[in-house]
Scaffold this motif. Structure first.
Motif, PDB file in Angstrom:
ATOM      1  N   GLU A   1       0.802  -1.309  -0.051  1.00 15.90           N
ATOM      2  CA  GLU A   1      -0.051   0.000   0.021  1.00 15.90           C
ATOM      3  C   GLU A   1       0.893   1.236  -0.027  1.00 15.90           C
ATOM      4  OE1 GLU A   1      -3.336   2.017   2.695  1.00 15.90           O
ATOM      5  OE2 GLU A   1      -3.289  -0.007   3.028  1.00 15.90           O
ATOM      6  N   PHE A   2       2.040   1.321   0.726  1.00  8.65           N
ATOM      7  CA  PHE A   2       2.913   2.521   0.678  1.00  8.65           C
ATOM      8  C   PHE A   2       4.049   2.025  -0.214  1.00  8.65           C
ATOM      9  CE2 PHE A   2       0.104   2.298   4.130  1.00  8.65           C
ATOM     10  CZ  PHE A   2      -0.463   3.649   4.091  1.00  8.65           C
ATOM     11  N   PRO A   3       4.915   3.267  -0.309  1.00 12.46           N
ATOM     12  CA  PRO A   3       6.146   3.154  -0.974  1.00 12.46           C
ATOM     13  C   PRO A   3       7.312   2.851   0.284  1.00 12.46           C
ATOM     14  CG  PRO A   3       5.584   5.468  -0.740  1.00 12.46           C
ATOM     15  CD  PRO A   3       4.653   4.652  -0.298  1.00 12.46           C
ATOM     16  N   VAL A   4       7.458   1.724   0.780  1.00 12.90           N
ATOM     17  CA  VAL A   4       8.179   1.342   1.845  1.00 12.90           C
ATOM     18  C   VAL A   4       9.600   0.707   1.327  1.00 12.90           C
ATOM     19  CG1 VAL A   4       8.731  -0.334   3.765  1.00 12.90           C
ATOM     20  CG2 VAL A   4       6.341   0.765   3.357  1.00 12.90           C
ATOM     21  N   ARG A   5      10.516   1.565   1.809  1.00 12.94           N
ATOM     22  CA  ARG A   5      11.703   1.014   1.682  1.00 12.94           C
ATOM     23  C   ARG A   5      12.304   0.179   2.482  1.00 12.94           C
ATOM     24  NH1 ARG A   5      13.759   1.943  -3.273  1.00 12.94           N
ATOM     25  NH2 ARG A   5      15.710   1.630  -2.001  1.00 12.94           N
ATOM     26  N   ALA A   6      12.022   0.332   3.994  1.00 17.11           N
ATOM     27  CA  ALA A   6      12.272  -1.015   4.927  1.00 17.11           C
ATOM     28  C   ALA A   6      11.297  -0.902   5.959  1.00 17.11           C
ATOM     29  CB  ALA A   6      13.708  -0.574   5.266  1.00 17.11           C
ATOM     30  N   LEU A   7      10.921  -2.036   6.606  1.00 14.89           N
ATOM     31  CA  LEU A   7       9.810  -2.157   7.580  1.00 14.89           C
ATOM     32  C   LEU A   7      10.415  -3.415   8.373  1.00 14.89           C
ATOM     33  CD1 LEU A   7       6.143  -3.006   6.923  1.00 14.89           C
ATOM     34  CD2 LEU A   7       7.601  -4.589   8.140  1.00 14.89           C
TER      35      LEU A   7
END
Length: 154
Positions: A86-92
């Motif tokens: 859903e989001f432009p996540v680079r790292a989680l």
């Protein structure tokens, strides 16, 4: 906001965005979670820390314990994958504690890095909210007056 194609060369070649997911019976580390979401293409990192508070619903809490269903880590991954989609996540990263905890102990730490701060805040909020509502983790609170209460996460 859906993920978009990366249009800057520095945004390409990213690692797998889900860097750390764990349920642990040992103390949690803010530094470990923060390091896990480090990414040179991220302009914003949001971190949430949930701690054991000394009260709930007007009653004094002495301690609590967390327990999980055997599918909890798989459900945590499913929640993380939804956030990444859903989001432009680079790292989680997300870690949750189980076992007996005292007031002030860290119960959960989640972090998300994204290209911009607003995305990082939104993704981090979605991650912790969905984790609390969808991952089978239960809280057993013990109050000063001798009463106890089980609270389900989902």
């Amino acid at each position: 906001m859906a993920r978009t194609t990366m249009d800057h060369q520095g945004e390409q070649g990213a690692q797998e965005p889900i860097r750390l997911l764990a349920i642990r019976d040992t103390p949690l580390s803010l530094d470990e979670v923060f390091r896990a979401v480090g990414d040179d293409a991220a302009g914003g990192t949001a971190l949430f820390v949930g701690t054991v508070r000394n009260h709930d619903g007007g009653a004094d809490v002495d301690e609590l314990g967390y327990s999980t269903h055997p599918t909890a880590e798989a459900e945590m991954r499913r929640v993380a994958e939804k956030v990444v989609a859903e989001f432009p996540v680079r790292a989680l990263a997300a870690v949750h504690r189980v076992g007996d905890l005292a007031v002030g102990d860290l119960a959960v730490v989640v972090a998300v890095s994204c290209p911009h701060r607003a995305e990082a805040f939104d993704a981090c909020r979605k991650l912790i909210d969905d984790l609390k509502h969808e991952v089978p983790i239960w809280k057993h609170q013990r109050f000063s007056d001798g009463k106890e209460e089980w609270v389900g996460a989902c």
